[in-house]
Motif scaffolding. Structure first.
Motif, PDB file in Angstrom:
ATOM      1  N   PRO A 431       0.139   1.647   8.240  1.00  0.00           N
ATOM      2  CA  PRO A 431      -0.121   0.337   8.854  1.00  0.00           C
ATOM      3  C   PRO A 431       1.036  -0.650   8.796  1.00  0.00           C
ATOM      4  CG  PRO A 431      -1.092   0.416   6.684  1.00  0.00           C
ATOM      5  CD  PRO A 431      -0.519   1.782   6.939  1.00  0.00           C
ATOM      6  N   GLY A 432       2.035  -0.408   7.943  1.00  0.00           N
ATOM      7  CA  GLY A 432       3.110  -1.383   7.808  1.00  0.00           C
ATOM      8  C   GLY A 432       2.566  -2.738   7.393  1.00  0.00           C
ATOM      9  N   SER A 433       3.221  -3.802   7.811  1.00  0.00           N
ATOM     10  CA  SER A 433       2.840  -5.151   7.395  1.00  0.00           C
ATOM     11  C   SER A 433       1.532  -5.638   8.002  1.00  0.00           C
ATOM     12  CB  SER A 433       3.949  -6.146   7.757  1.00  0.00           C
ATOM     13  OG  SER A 433       5.018  -6.030   6.842  1.00  0.00           O
ATOM     14  N   SER A 434       0.968  -4.867   8.953  1.00  0.00           N
ATOM     15  CA  SER A 434      -0.313  -5.294   9.518  1.00  0.00           C
ATOM     16  C   SER A 434      -1.420  -5.288   8.462  1.00  0.00           C
ATOM     17  CB  SER A 434      -0.712  -4.386  10.689  1.00  0.00           C
ATOM     18  OG  SER A 434      -0.908  -3.049  10.261  1.00  0.00           O
ATOM     19  N   LEU A 438      -5.304  -8.192   5.343  1.00  0.00           N
ATOM     20  CA  LEU A 438      -6.529  -7.512   4.930  1.00  0.00           C
ATOM     21  C   LEU A 438      -6.533  -7.170   3.447  1.00  0.00           C
ATOM     22  CD1 LEU A 438      -6.765  -5.011   7.943  1.00  0.00           C
ATOM     23  CD2 LEU A 438      -7.835  -7.265   7.736  1.00  0.00           C
ATOM     24  N   LEU A 439      -5.385  -6.785   2.929  1.00  0.00           N
ATOM     25  CA  LEU A 439      -5.279  -6.352   1.533  1.00  0.00           C
ATOM     26  C   LEU A 439      -4.871  -7.484   0.598  1.00  0.00           C
ATOM     27  CD1 LEU A 439      -5.103  -4.161  -0.710  1.00  0.00           C
ATOM     28  CD2 LEU A 439      -2.784  -3.661   0.116  1.00  0.00           C
ATOM     29  N   VAL A 440      -4.072  -8.423   1.107  1.00  0.00           N
ATOM     30  CA  VAL A 440      -3.448  -9.414   0.218  1.00  0.00           C
ATOM     31  C   VAL A 440      -3.989 -10.829   0.444  1.00  0.00           C
ATOM     32  CG1 VAL A 440      -1.267 -10.434  -0.514  1.00  0.00           C
ATOM     33  CG2 VAL A 440      -1.356  -8.008   0.108  1.00  0.00           C
ATOM     34  N   TYR A 441      -3.694 -11.395   1.584  1.00  0.00           N
ATOM     35  CA  TYR A 441      -3.888 -12.837   1.750  1.00  0.00           C
ATOM     36  C   TYR A 441      -5.353 -13.261   1.902  1.00  0.00           C
ATOM     37  CZ  TYR A 441       1.162 -13.122   2.050  1.00  0.00           C
ATOM     38  OH  TYR A 441       2.511 -13.053   1.767  1.00  0.00           O
ATOM     39  N   ALA A 501      -0.620 -10.930  -8.372  1.00  0.00           N
ATOM     40  CA  ALA A 501      -1.409 -12.010  -8.981  1.00  0.00           C
ATOM     41  C   ALA A 501      -2.914 -11.808  -8.745  1.00  0.00           C
ATOM     42  CB  ALA A 501      -0.969 -13.360  -8.413  1.00  0.00           C
ATOM     43  N   LEU A 502      -3.247 -11.275  -7.582  1.00  0.00           N
ATOM     44  CA  LEU A 502      -4.648 -11.003  -7.255  1.00  0.00           C
ATOM     45  C   LEU A 502      -5.222  -9.897  -8.117  1.00  0.00           C
ATOM     46  CD1 LEU A 502      -7.150 -11.170  -5.295  1.00  0.00           C
ATOM     47  CD2 LEU A 502      -5.938  -9.497  -3.861  1.00  0.00           C
ATOM     48  N   GLY A 503      -4.423  -8.885  -8.372  1.00  0.00           N
ATOM     49  CA  GLY A 503      -4.895  -7.674  -9.045  1.00  0.00           C
ATOM     50  C   GLY A 503      -5.091  -6.578  -8.014  1.00  0.00           C
ATOM     51  N   HIS A 504      -4.402  -5.468  -8.237  1.00  0.00           N
ATOM     52  CA  HIS A 504      -4.408  -4.402  -7.234  1.00  0.00           C
ATOM     53  C   HIS A 504      -5.814  -3.914  -6.921  1.00  0.00           C
ATOM     54  CE1 HIS A 504       0.020  -3.337  -8.422  1.00  0.00           C
ATOM     55  NE2 HIS A 504      -0.116  -4.566  -7.943  1.00  0.00           N
ATOM     56  N   GLN A 505      -6.609  -3.683  -7.923  1.00  0.00           N
ATOM     57  CA  GLN A 505      -7.943  -3.134  -7.682  1.00  0.00           C
ATOM     58  C   GLN A 505      -8.833  -4.105  -6.913  1.00  0.00           C
ATOM     59  OE1 GLN A 505      -8.856   0.003  -7.882  1.00  0.00           O
ATOM     60  NE2 GLN A 505      -6.717   0.313  -8.529  1.00  0.00           N
ATOM     61  N   LYS A 506      -8.658  -5.398  -7.149  1.00  0.00           N
ATOM     62  CA  LYS A 506      -9.429  -6.372  -6.372  1.00  0.00           C
ATOM     63  C   LYS A 506      -9.069  -6.262  -4.898  1.00  0.00           C
ATOM     64  CE  LYS A 506     -10.671 -10.114  -9.529  1.00  0.00           C
ATOM     65  NZ  LYS A 506     -10.504 -11.560  -9.832  1.00  0.00           N
ATOM     66  N   GLY A 507      -7.776  -6.175  -4.626  1.00  0.00           N
ATOM     67  CA  GLY A 507      -7.344  -6.029  -3.236  1.00  0.00           C
ATOM     68  C   GLY A 507      -7.858  -4.735  -2.618  1.00  0.00           C
ATOM     69  N   PHE A 508      -7.754  -3.649  -3.382  1.00  0.00           N
ATOM     70  CA  PHE A 508      -8.215  -2.356  -2.867  1.00  0.00           C
ATOM     71  C   PHE A 508      -9.724  -2.363  -2.620  1.00  0.00           C
ATOM     72  CE2 PHE A 508      -4.417  -0.272  -5.136  1.00  0.00           C
ATOM     73  CZ  PHE A 508      -3.641  -0.371  -3.986  1.00  0.00           C
ATOM     74  N   ASN A 509     -10.469  -3.085  -3.430  1.00  0.00           N
ATOM     75  CA  ASN A 509     -11.915  -3.169  -3.219  1.00  0.00           C
ATOM     76  C   ASN A 509     -12.240  -3.804  -1.868  1.00  0.00           C
ATOM     77  OD1 ASN A 509     -12.627  -1.921  -5.607  1.00  0.00           O
ATOM     78  ND2 ASN A 509     -12.799  -3.828  -6.760  1.00  0.00           N
ATOM     79  N   TYR A 510     -11.439  -4.797  -1.477  1.00  0.00           N
ATOM     80  CA  TYR A 510     -11.656  -5.405  -0.155  1.00  0.00           C
ATOM     81  C   TYR A 510     -11.353  -4.402   0.960  1.00  0.00           C
ATOM     82  CZ  TYR A 510     -12.506 -10.097  -1.939  1.00  0.00           C
ATOM     83  OH  TYR A 510     -13.061 -11.189  -2.556  1.00  0.00           O
ATOM     84  N   LEU A 511     -10.318  -3.592   0.755  1.00  0.00           N
ATOM     85  CA  LEU A 511     -10.022  -2.561   1.753  1.00  0.00           C
ATOM     86  C   LEU A 511     -11.190  -1.592   1.885  1.00  0.00           C
ATOM     87  CD1 LEU A 511      -6.295  -1.374   1.542  1.00  0.00           C
ATOM     88  CD2 LEU A 511      -7.362  -2.958   3.134  1.00  0.00           C
ATOM     89  N   ALA A 526       1.715  -0.982  -1.643  1.00  0.00           N
ATOM     90  CA  ALA A 526       0.684  -1.006  -0.608  1.00  0.00           C
ATOM     91  C   ALA A 526       0.590  -2.385   0.031  1.00  0.00           C
ATOM     92  CB  ALA A 526      -0.665  -0.616  -1.200  1.00  0.00           C
ATOM     93  N   ALA A 527       0.990  -3.422  -0.694  1.00  0.00           N
ATOM     94  CA  ALA A 527       0.922  -4.793  -0.176  1.00  0.00           C
ATOM     95  C   ALA A 527       1.782  -4.980   1.059  1.00  0.00           C
ATOM     96  CB  ALA A 527       1.355  -5.782  -1.258  1.00  0.00           C
ATOM     97  N   ILE A 528       2.803  -4.167   1.206  1.00  0.00           N
ATOM     98  CA  ILE A 528       3.685  -4.287   2.370  1.00  0.00           C
ATOM     99  C   ILE A 528       3.628  -3.031   3.235  1.00  0.00           C
ATOM    100  CG2 ILE A 528       5.225  -6.035   1.437  1.00  0.00           C
ATOM    101  CD1 ILE A 528       7.061  -3.863   0.422  1.00  0.00           C
ATOM    102  N   GLY A 529       2.513  -2.287   3.081  1.00  0.00           N
ATOM    103  CA  GLY A 529       2.282  -1.145   3.965  1.00  0.00           C
ATOM    104  C   GLY A 529       2.703   0.183   3.418  1.00  0.00           C
ATOM    105  N   GLY A 530       3.172   0.232   2.173  1.00  0.00           N
ATOM    106  CA  GLY A 530       3.602   1.499   1.596  1.00  0.00           C
ATOM    107  C   GLY A 530       2.424   2.251   1.010  1.00  0.00           C
ATOM    108  N   ALA A 531       1.485   2.647   1.843  1.00  0.00           N
ATOM    109  CA  ALA A 531       0.285   3.339   1.393  1.00  0.00           C
ATOM    110  C   ALA A 531       0.470   4.848   1.475  1.00  0.00           C
ATOM    111  CB  ALA A 531      -0.905   2.904   2.237  1.00  0.00           C
ATOM    112  N   THR A 532      -0.332   5.557   0.708  1.00  0.00           N
ATOM    113  CA  THR A 532      -0.262   7.017   0.735  1.00  0.00           C
ATOM    114  C   THR A 532      -0.834   7.560   2.029  1.00  0.00           C
ATOM    115  OG1 THR A 532      -0.504   7.057  -1.661  1.00  0.00           O
ATOM    116  CG2 THR A 532      -0.938   9.112  -0.495  1.00  0.00           C
ATOM    117  N   ASN A 533      -1.976   7.041   2.430  1.00  0.00           N
ATOM    118  CA  ASN A 533      -2.640   7.514   3.642  1.00  0.00           C
ATOM    119  C   ASN A 533      -2.595   6.448   4.731  1.00  0.00           C
ATOM    120  OD1 ASN A 533      -3.398   9.832   2.220  1.00  0.00           O
ATOM    121  ND2 ASN A 533      -5.299   8.878   1.520  1.00  0.00           N
ATOM    122  N   GLY A 534      -2.649   6.904   5.964  1.00  0.00           N
ATOM    123  CA  GLY A 534      -2.680   5.971   7.078  1.00  0.00           C
ATOM    124  C   GLY A 534      -4.100   5.726   7.555  1.00  0.00           C
TER     125      GLY A 534
END
Length: 814
Positions: A431-434, A438-441, A501-511, A526-534
């Motif tokens: 997804p890149g920065s798109s 959804l994950l961060v802000y 600052a949010l906490g990775h797992q909190k962000g991932f839970n929203y995903l 992953a915050a800037i699109g470096g995810a394992t899966n697309g």
């Protein structure tokens, strides 16, 4: 074979003589037994002994067999024709074709009388079998003369074709057939048996290329008519095909078939005349009728798989999943148990053979218009991988924000024959920065961590694994920036800081709530699109539509209703929205994303008409292998991805996706102005709350003091170069030429992947395996190294895509 001529031969074939003798003996025995059972009852014990292994079938047993004949299933567009009926897309893929009649009066009286005359004159008077017919057929077979009428009644033929499913010519099968025919006649009316028979008969292959079962399929496939509209000659031809459907098929290329068929037609008409079902005048007129001229042509049929192949193949999967949903199957549990794929295939077979009517959300006019417009003005650059030459692809979906309905989609830039990958619905890509909103802000705002004007310090920061620093491509930093500007210009360091600052797992839970499940291997990058899966374009589009829908997520779907062949509603989609973000968070995020149209997506802002409120986010992965823009209005969300199937950079045109998005949007508002009306705006829910200083509020004074100190020091040492000790460790990177001055800073050529240039995959695979096939591999869209290696901007787990990195660190990027 003529018996007298054969006996006179000087050399008799002993084996043929034996076979003939056995066959004759069987027929004689059956005739005697039949007469005994019917007339005297004396042979009942013998027949019972022959069929001792056949269970005594109940009415329910017969119903199960007779009412479970396969039927052709169909898919329909959302829009309706001039008669207010849904427009048919096509029949779901299956080699066979069958439609059911419900009563005898559903067919032409000519067809009824033709069957009766040539197959079973005593049908309405016998009790399942006719001894004299069996004897007559036995004699005809024994002496080798032409069998002009069948020895089996219609009831016996039905038992043989549907109940026994056995065409062996042996004593046991024939005895079973007789016994079951007698039993069936006690349980069903004559008309019921006749209807079942006419639905069961095979007629060969029709003009639509499918094997015809039942008179409805035969009438359509041979003459493009309903069975009720057949004339006498056509009805007689169809009735005459029963005994040898392939050899008598008039559509066959072999001219002998038509000649044989016409001979058989004359015989059927003669039988009808002798049976006083037609007059001499009707007989002569039918013989003069030009059967060949009335035959159906392939062009008479709309083949959905030829005209709309991507829709039809998508329907197969979605239809199967809908049937699974109707039976309350847990797809997640099936996936965990490794049974999902096999179960899907099982239900796919049910979907295409169950006689269902699947009503879709796809609008024909909208689908056609956006597919025609999507690639206008795009220029392709061919690239070759392993001897295969291909050019850029794109995938796009349009989703209704309120319901999750997929209204239209674009599967690629090539025809189905040239490329069968559905880049809109099936192929996952990085997804890149798109992913940032959804994950961060949006999650950080929902958790009360930030607000649109909170400030975050854009500065070099250490990677979480200590392997180096995140830095920007040009070595410069913006200092304190607002959350709004960080998203508008897609800055990476503020995104990483906010995610930490949010906490990775909190962000991932929203995903996860947005149906974009992260990989266990995903981390900071992953915050800037470096995810394992697309993720597929459909899933990304649905996730963004949550922001337009005041924080309510709807799972995307294309089937809203399922009925049986009679129109009985079996399933209707119910609204099942899920709250992910508050209306306030969704609105605040949308307000920020509206500014993107003046930031990294300014090209799009200049290509769409005024009067439309659009918010959205760009996204780019390493070396520009994936280009995204997901934009939305208050009514719909349009997601577009572009890239190569084999992970080549999109350097030739970094506006490829933006051009396609603008093309699709403009086509959509022209085709469906009521769907995307001008002048609407996103609803402000109120109670937005006060602005927050943010999690780096305490840094601002010290940062400003530091900057003043550096400024004063700089004046004293204006011409002195800074020592190496004052710089964070870096590696040289060379960004590609900036072709879009409005799009912010561009990424370097070095990527967030491994030394082979793969972001979102090793060896150059993005969302695919090392052969470059998208959507493959055990991780369903990527390999475990997807997103980068230990040398990229993402640490050990996953690297940053272009929206964030060279071989040493992420960069500022759209």
């Amino acid at each position: 074979m003529n018996l007298q001529k054969w006996i006179k031969k000087p050399h008799v074939d002993t084996s043929r003589l034996i076979r003939w003798s056995i066959r004759t003996l069987i027929v004689i025995v059956l005739t005697v037994l039949t007469i005994s059972v019917i007339v005297l009852g004396a042979g009942a014990g013998i027949v019972s002994a022959i069929v001792k292994d056949e269970k005594v079938r109940t009415k329910q047993d017969f119903d199960t067999e007779l009412n479970n004949l396969f039927q052709t299933s169909y898919a329909y567009f959302q829009n309706k024709d001039k008669n207010d009926k849904p427009v048919q897309i096509g029949a779901l893929r299956f080699d066979n074709d069958r439609g059911m009649i419900k009563k005898v009066t559903d067919v032409s009286p000519f067809l009824v009388n033709a069957f009766i005359s040539v197959e079973d004159r005593d049908f309405y008077t016998h009790k399942g079998i006719v001894p004299r017919s069996i004897a007559r057929a036995a004699f005809q077979q024994a002496v080798g003369s032409e069998v002009t009428t069948g020895g089996s009644t219609l009831t016996q033929q039905l038992v043989k074709n549907i109940v026994l499913k056995n065409r062996k010519k042996d004593l046991e099968r024939k005895a079973n057939e007789i016994l079951l025919a007698l039993r069936m006649e006690q349980m069903y009316s004559k008309d019921e048996i006749f209807v079942y028979y006419m639905n069961s008969v095979f007629f060969g292959k029709g003009a639509n290329g499918r094997k015809m079962y039942g008179v409805q399929a035969a009438a359509k496939g041979l003459f493009n008519k309903t069975p009720k509209d057949l004339n006498l000659a056509q009805a007689a031809y169809i009735a005459g095909m029963v005994q040898r459907p392939n050899a008598l098929n008039p559509l066959d290329e072999d001219p002998k078939n038509y000649k044989r068929g016409m001979k058989r037609l004359k015989l059927v008409l003669t039988e009808m005349l002798q049976n006083k079902k037609i007059t001499q005048k009707e007989y002569k007129e039918a013989l003069r009728f030009d059967i060949k001229k009335s035959l159906a042509k392939p062009s008479d049929f709309d083949n959905g798989y030829e005209k709309y192949p991507f829709i039809m193949f998508a329907m197969e999967d979605e239809a199967a999943e809908t049937l699974m949903e109707m039976e309350n199957l847990n797809t997640e549990q099936l996936s965990k148990e490794g049974k999902y794929r096999s179960t899907l295939e099982e239900y796919k077979k049910k979907a295409v053979t169950g006689g269902y009517r699947f009503y879709t959300t796809v609008d024909e006019g909208l689908y056609n218009s956006i597919n025609e417009a999507a690639t206008k003005g795009l220029e392709y650059t061919n690239r070759t991988y392993n001897g295969k030459t291909s050019h850029e692809q794109l995938g796009a979906t349009i989703i209704n924000n309120k319901t999750g309905a997929v209204l239209a989609f674009v599967s690629g830039t090539e025809s189905f024959d040239d490329n069968q990958k559905d880049h809109a619905l099936q192929v996952p890509r990085q997804p890149g920065s798109s992913i940032k909103p959804l994950l961060v802000y949006a999650p950080a705002m929902e958790e009360g961590l930030i607000s649109p004007y909170s400030q975050i310090l854009d500065e070099p920061i250490m990677k979480s694994d200590g392997s180096g620093y995140y830095k920007n491509a040009n070595g410069n930093y913006k200092g304190f920036v607002t959350v709004q500007d960080a998203l508008k210009w897609s800055y990476n360091i503020p995104a990483i800081k906010t995610f930490n600052a949010l906490g990775h797992q909190k962000g991932f839970n929203y995903l996860r709530e947005l149906n974009l499940p992260p990989s266990p291997k995903d981390g900071e990058a992953a915050a800037i699109g470096g995810a394992t899966n697309g993720y597929t374009v459909e899933k990304m589009t649905a996730a963004f539509s949550t922001l337009a829908n005041q924080g309510l997520y709807n799972k995307p779907y294309m089937i809203y209703k399922v009925t049986d062949a009679d129109g009985k509603v079996l399933f209707e989609r119910k609204q099942n929205s899920k709250r992910v973000f508050s209306p306030q968070t969704a609105y605040q995020t949308t307000k920020i994303l509206k500014t993107v149209l003046n930031g990294t997506a300014s090209y799009i802002g200049g290509k769409i008409p005024s009067g439309y409120e659009v918010a959205g986010k760009t996204g780019t992965t390493s070396d520009e292998k994936d280009l995204w823009f997901v934009g939305y209005t208050p009514e719909v969300t349009i997601g577009v991805w572009s890239g190569y199937d084999y992970n080549f950079p999109m350097y030739a045109d970094d506006k490829f996706t933006k051009k396609a998005w603008a093309n699709i949007f403009n086509a959509a508002i022209e085709q469906s102005p009521d769907l995307i009306p001008k002048g609407t705006d996103f609803e402000n829910p109120g109670s937005l709350g006060p602005e927050k200083c943010g999690f780096e509020c305490g840094k601002k004074k010290s940062y400003e003091d530091s900057q003043k100190s550096k400024s004063n020091s700089g004046k004293k040492k204006k011409n002195k170069k800074p020592s190496k000790q004052n710089k964070p460790p870096t590696q040289p990177s060379t960004p590609p030429p900036n072709k879009d001055g409005d799009d912010g800073d561009k990424p370097p050529t070095s990527n967030g992947g491994d030394s082979n240039g793969g972001d979102g995959g090793n060896n150059g695979s993005n969302g695919g395996n090392n052969n470059g096939s998208d959507g493959g591999g055990s991780n369903d869209g990527g390999t475990t190294s997807n997103g980068g290696s230990t040398s990229d901007g993402g640490g050990n787990n996953n690297g940053a895509p272009t929206d964030g990195g060279n071989t040493n660190s992420p960069v500022l990027n759209p």
